[in-house]
Design a protein around this motif. Structure first.
Motif, PDB file in Angstrom:
ATOM      1  N   LYS A 189      34.459  38.194  36.997  1.00  0.00           N
ATOM      2  CA  LYS A 189      33.823  39.339  36.343  1.00  0.00           C
ATOM      3  C   LYS A 189      32.499  38.942  35.718  1.00  0.00           C
ATOM      4  O   LYS A 189      31.517  39.680  35.788  1.00  0.00           O
ATOM      5  CB  LYS A 189      34.761  39.928  35.292  1.00  0.00           C
ATOM      6  CG  LYS A 189      36.001  40.599  35.873  1.00  0.00           C
ATOM      7  CD  LYS A 189      36.877  41.170  34.772  1.00  0.00           C
ATOM      8  CE  LYS A 189      36.163  42.278  34.024  1.00  0.00           C
ATOM      9  NZ  LYS A 189      37.022  42.852  32.953  1.00  0.00           N
ATOM     10  N   ALA A 190      32.463  37.770  35.081  1.00  0.00           N
ATOM     11  CA  ALA A 190      31.220  37.297  34.460  1.00  0.00           C
ATOM     12  C   ALA A 190      30.131  37.084  35.502  1.00  0.00           C
ATOM     13  O   ALA A 190      28.936  37.224  35.202  1.00  0.00           O
ATOM     14  CB  ALA A 190      31.489  36.001  33.700  1.00  0.00           C
ATOM     15  N   ALA A 191      30.542  36.767  36.733  1.00  0.00           N
ATOM     16  CA  ALA A 191      29.590  36.559  37.816  1.00  0.00           C
ATOM     17  C   ALA A 191      29.231  37.865  38.514  1.00  0.00           C
ATOM     18  O   ALA A 191      28.464  37.861  39.485  1.00  0.00           O
ATOM     19  CB  ALA A 191      30.164  35.567  38.823  1.00  0.00           C
ATOM     20  N   GLY A 192      29.797  38.972  38.041  1.00  0.00           N
ATOM     21  CA  GLY A 192      29.500  40.268  38.637  1.00  0.00           C
ATOM     22  C   GLY A 192      30.232  40.534  39.930  1.00  0.00           C
ATOM     23  O   GLY A 192      29.814  41.382  40.725  1.00  0.00           O
ATOM     24  N   ILE A 193      31.342  39.834  40.157  1.00  0.00           N
ATOM     25  CA  ILE A 193      32.120  40.007  41.384  1.00  0.00           C
ATOM     26  C   ILE A 193      33.303  40.939  41.102  1.00  0.00           C
ATOM     27  O   ILE A 193      34.147  40.623  40.253  1.00  0.00           O
ATOM     28  CB  ILE A 193      32.645  38.656  41.899  1.00  0.00           C
ATOM     29  CG1 ILE A 193      31.473  37.716  42.183  1.00  0.00           C
ATOM     30  CG2 ILE A 193      33.498  38.849  43.151  1.00  0.00           C
ATOM     31  CD1 ILE A 193      31.900  36.291  42.518  1.00  0.00           C
ATOM     32  N   PRO A 194      33.404  42.082  41.782  1.00  0.00           N
ATOM     33  CA  PRO A 194      34.548  42.969  41.574  1.00  0.00           C
ATOM     34  C   PRO A 194      35.834  42.338  42.101  1.00  0.00           C
ATOM     35  O   PRO A 194      35.834  41.696  43.154  1.00  0.00           O
ATOM     36  CB  PRO A 194      34.184  44.231  42.356  1.00  0.00           C
ATOM     37  CG  PRO A 194      33.218  43.762  43.397  1.00  0.00           C
ATOM     38  CD  PRO A 194      32.457  42.622  42.775  1.00  0.00           C
ATOM     39  N   VAL A 195      36.933  42.536  41.360  1.00  0.00           N
ATOM     40  CA  VAL A 195      38.224  41.960  41.740  1.00  0.00           C
ATOM     41  C   VAL A 195      39.273  43.065  41.749  1.00  0.00           C
ATOM     42  O   VAL A 195      39.394  43.823  40.776  1.00  0.00           O
ATOM     43  CB  VAL A 195      38.664  40.843  40.771  1.00  0.00           C
ATOM     44  CG1 VAL A 195      39.950  40.174  41.273  1.00  0.00           C
ATOM     45  CG2 VAL A 195      37.569  39.809  40.587  1.00  0.00           C
ATOM     46  N   VAL A 196      40.025  43.156  42.832  1.00  0.00           N
ATOM     47  CA  VAL A 196      41.137  44.094  42.919  1.00  0.00           C
ATOM     48  C   VAL A 196      42.434  43.311  43.085  1.00  0.00           C
ATOM     49  O   VAL A 196      42.433  42.157  43.537  1.00  0.00           O
ATOM     50  CB  VAL A 196      40.972  45.100  44.088  1.00  0.00           C
ATOM     51  CG1 VAL A 196      39.689  45.889  43.941  1.00  0.00           C
ATOM     52  CG2 VAL A 196      41.012  44.387  45.441  1.00  0.00           C
ATOM     53  N   GLY A 197      43.546  43.930  42.725  1.00  0.00           N
ATOM     54  CA  GLY A 197      44.849  43.289  42.834  1.00  0.00           C
ATOM     55  C   GLY A 197      45.706  43.946  43.892  1.00  0.00           C
ATOM     56  O   GLY A 197      45.508  45.110  44.241  1.00  0.00           O
ATOM     57  N   LEU A 198      46.658  43.180  44.384  1.00  0.00           N
ATOM     58  CA  LEU A 198      47.605  43.727  45.348  1.00  0.00           C
ATOM     59  C   LEU A 198      48.928  42.978  45.252  1.00  0.00           C
ATOM     60  O   LEU A 198      48.974  41.838  44.796  1.00  0.00           O
ATOM     61  CB  LEU A 198      47.073  43.630  46.781  1.00  0.00           C
ATOM     62  CG  LEU A 198      46.962  42.234  47.427  1.00  0.00           C
ATOM     63  CD1 LEU A 198      47.046  42.351  48.954  1.00  0.00           C
ATOM     64  CD2 LEU A 198      45.664  41.536  47.032  1.00  0.00           C
ATOM     65  N   ASN A 199      49.988  43.662  45.621  1.00  0.00           N
ATOM     66  CA  ASN A 199      51.309  43.083  45.855  1.00  0.00           C
ATOM     67  C   ASN A 199      52.078  42.684  44.605  1.00  0.00           C
ATOM     68  O   ASN A 199      53.232  43.068  44.449  1.00  0.00           O
ATOM     69  CB  ASN A 199      51.207  41.893  46.809  1.00  0.00           C
ATOM     70  CG  ASN A 199      52.550  41.271  47.092  1.00  0.00           C
ATOM     71  OD1 ASN A 199      52.907  40.275  46.478  1.00  0.00           O
ATOM     72  ND2 ASN A 199      53.303  41.857  47.987  1.00  0.00           N
ATOM     73  N   SER A 200      51.505  41.884  43.730  1.00  0.00           N
ATOM     74  CA  SER A 200      52.227  41.389  42.562  1.00  0.00           C
ATOM     75  C   SER A 200      51.376  41.559  41.310  1.00  0.00           C
ATOM     76  O   SER A 200      50.174  41.284  41.341  1.00  0.00           O
ATOM     77  CB  SER A 200      52.572  39.901  42.703  1.00  0.00           C
ATOM     78  OG  SER A 200      53.421  39.681  43.805  1.00  0.00           O
ATOM     79  N   GLY A 201      52.026  42.019  40.225  1.00  0.00           N
ATOM     80  CA  GLY A 201      51.319  42.128  38.954  1.00  0.00           C
ATOM     81  C   GLY A 201      50.969  43.536  38.552  1.00  0.00           C
ATOM     82  O   GLY A 201      49.957  43.768  37.890  1.00  0.00           O
TER      83      GLY A 201
END
Length: 334
Positions: A127-139
């Motif tokens: 996030k600090a690097a400006g990269i979007p992150v999505v989650g899948l499967n667990s959590g």
């Protein structure tokens, strides 16, 4: 959810324009989702050199994770994305893979949160690097606190409660819930959900998911110890097949049911060896996670509005409806 063999095997995927066009025809409006502002070629379905890293806790050669990967590959081909898939069952090693992706300056990251605490640091770095992150499967309970943009998967607690209700309908009395990875939040949530709604007794059996023979032996041993167990619930298709062997070895009359599905499990349901499976659609999880990052880059879209997960299950597969799933399983997408 399945993690029988730790792995660290990156595999870079190249663009496949012909496949991209073919898949695009199957996805309504896919050529109209881009905007002129972000990418000159977004309107024709191209990712314009977009690079995405998919980092999971899955094991190499695991049929479940092969499905996730195939779905991700299909989305990458459609969107013109350069996709890299890496995985490791060890949470510290998985976290390291995410950090590698951040250092590689990818345009988006899709990640599983089987052990959420281990992923907080690397996700914060992304996030600090400006990269979007999505989650899948667990959590599913951790994706928003972890700061992820979106989440695609099954509500494991809901799925577990649905299985508990199903066991009541089947008149079961004593369920053995087999957990093949201790501390995996998704697996624990499933078994807790079963216990919450099932009117009979529920107990957890922890086994070494990296050794199928050990799984069979552990389940068979417990069945020999307690003949009142009339239902074995596993947390992965391959473990269900091991449980079927265990029932035979123990001379038990217990039935077998499972979370998750693959083509071998479909055949087991058709034969009646397994009562039912709960399909969370792993191919779809991989597809949606990668496609979501493309949509976010090209059109600013956020599925679920960033506040709600996109659910891919649970769906029950039984002998009554398994034929509708069988042809897709044979094609390697279910």
């Amino acid at each position: 959810m399945n993690t029988p063999v730790p792995s660290h095997t990156p595999a870079r995927l190249t663009r496949v324009p012909a496949l991209a066009a073919a898949v695009c025809l199957l996805v309504s409006g896919c050529s109209a989702l881009g905007t002129a502002g972000d990418d000159a070629d977004a309107a024709d379905g191209s990712g314009g050199g977009m690079r995405v890293a998919l980092v999971t806790h899955g094991g190499q050669g695991d049929a479940f994770w092969d499905l996730v990967r195939k779905g991700a590959e299909a989305a990458a081909a459609k969107d013109g994305i350069d996709l890299t898939y890496t995985s490791d069952a060890d949470p510290a090693a998985q976290a390291g893979l995410v950090r590698d992706a951040v250092r590689d300056k990818v345009d988006g990251i899709a990640v599983t949160l089987a052990k959420p605490a281990a992923m907080r640091g690397p996700i914060a770095q992304a996030k600090a690097a400006g990269i979007p992150v999505v989650g899948l499967n667990s959590g599913i309970d951790a994706w928003r606190p972890s700061g992820l943009l979106e989440y695609f998967g099954q509500d494991e607690s809901v799925a577990g409660r649905a299985v508990g209700d199903k066991l009541d309908d089947l008149k079961a009395k004593h369920a053995l819930c087999v957990v093949h990875e201790r501390g995996n939040v998704a697996l624990e949530a499933r078994c807790a959900g079963v216990k919450k709604t099932f009117g009979g007794d529920t107990e957890n059996l922890y086994v070494d998911g990296t050794d199928q023979d050990a799984v069979t032996a552990a389940v068979a041993s417990r069945l020999r110890q307690d003949s009142s167990i009339d239902e074995v619930v596993t947390n992965g298709a391959q473990f269900a097949l091991s449980a079927v062997k265990a029932v035979g070895q123990a001379g038990s009359k217990a039935e077998v049911a499972t979370f998750d599905l693959n083509k071998d499990l479909v055949k087991a349901v058709q034969r009646g060896d397994v009562q039912f499976a709960v399909d969370q659609q792993p191919w779809l999880q991989g597809y949606l996670a990668v496609d979501a990052l493309w949509l976010y880059r090209t059109n600013g879209n956020v599925s679920g509005g960033g506040t709600a997960p996109v659910l891919t299950g649970p769906a029950f597969v039984t002998k009554a409806n398994v034929s509708a799933v069988a042809r897709f399983a044979a094609a390697g997408t279910r």
